[in-house]
Design a protein around this motif. Structure first.
Motif, short mmCIF file in Angstrom:
data_model
loop_
_atom_site.label_atom_id
_atom_site.label_comp_id
_atom_site.label_asym_id
_atom_site.label_seq_id
_atom_site.Cartn_x
_atom_site.Cartn_y
_atom_site.Cartn_z
N CYS A 32 74.57 95.58 -52.57
CA CYS A 32 75.83 95.22 -51.91
C CYS A 32 75.64 94.98 -50.42
O CYS A 32 76.30 94.11 -49.84
CB CYS A 32 76.87 96.31 -52.14
N PHE A 33 74.74 95.72 -49.78
CA PHE A 33 74.46 95.49 -48.37
C PHE A 33 73.92 94.08 -48.17
O PHE A 33 74.34 93.37 -47.26
CB PHE A 33 73.47 96.53 -47.84
N ASP A 34 72.99 93.67 -49.02
CA ASP A 34 72.44 92.32 -48.92
C ASP A 34 73.53 91.26 -49.11
O ASP A 34 73.55 90.25 -48.40
CB ASP A 34 71.31 92.11 -49.93
N LEU A 35 74.42 91.48 -50.05
CA LEU A 35 75.54 90.55 -50.27
C LEU A 35 76.45 90.48 -49.06
O LEU A 35 76.83 89.39 -48.60
CB LEU A 35 76.37 90.96 -51.49
N ALA A 36 76.82 91.65 -48.54
CA ALA A 36 77.74 91.72 -47.41
C ALA A 36 77.12 91.14 -46.13
O ALA A 36 77.82 90.57 -45.30
CB ALA A 36 78.19 93.15 -47.18
#
Length: 109
Positions: free
Chosen positions: A44-48
């Protein structure tokens, strides 16, 4: 998956603090009682971070166990699961670690 909302807030915070400079690394402290799953948080960090100053930033996770102090047996113990009960069976406990969800540090260019 609540990790996405958490990751979005983290990215917003570090990008604001970075003031336009590229973010290279972010370190988070995550307690076991937050129910944040490390693999989900990384994803999710990579997506955000995509399209932001934090795009491509490394994410380091400092995972903290759940530890309680039992007022009944007067012992501090690590919890075997996520239920805040002392292994002696008492619910008269104070959580001493495990609720953390903090941005510890960030590295910018």
């Amino acid at each position: 998956m609540h990790e996405l909302a958490i990751a979005e807030n983290i990215v917003d915070t570090v990008c604001t603090r970075a003031a336009g400079r590229p973010v290279r690394r972010v370190t988070l402290r995550i307690g076991a009682l937050t129910a944040v799953l490390p693999d989900h948080m990384r994803f999710c960090f990579d997506l955000a971070a995509a399209g932001t100053a934090a795009h491509g930033a490394a994410l380091d996770l400092d995972l903290r166990p759940a530890v309680v102090y039992c007022r009944s047996c007067q012992v501090e113990q690590r919890l075997p699961d996520l239920i805040p009960l002392c292994p002696c069976g008492s619910a008269d406990v104070t959580v001493t670690t495990g609720r953390e969800l903090d941005i510890v540090s960030m590295e910018v260019a």
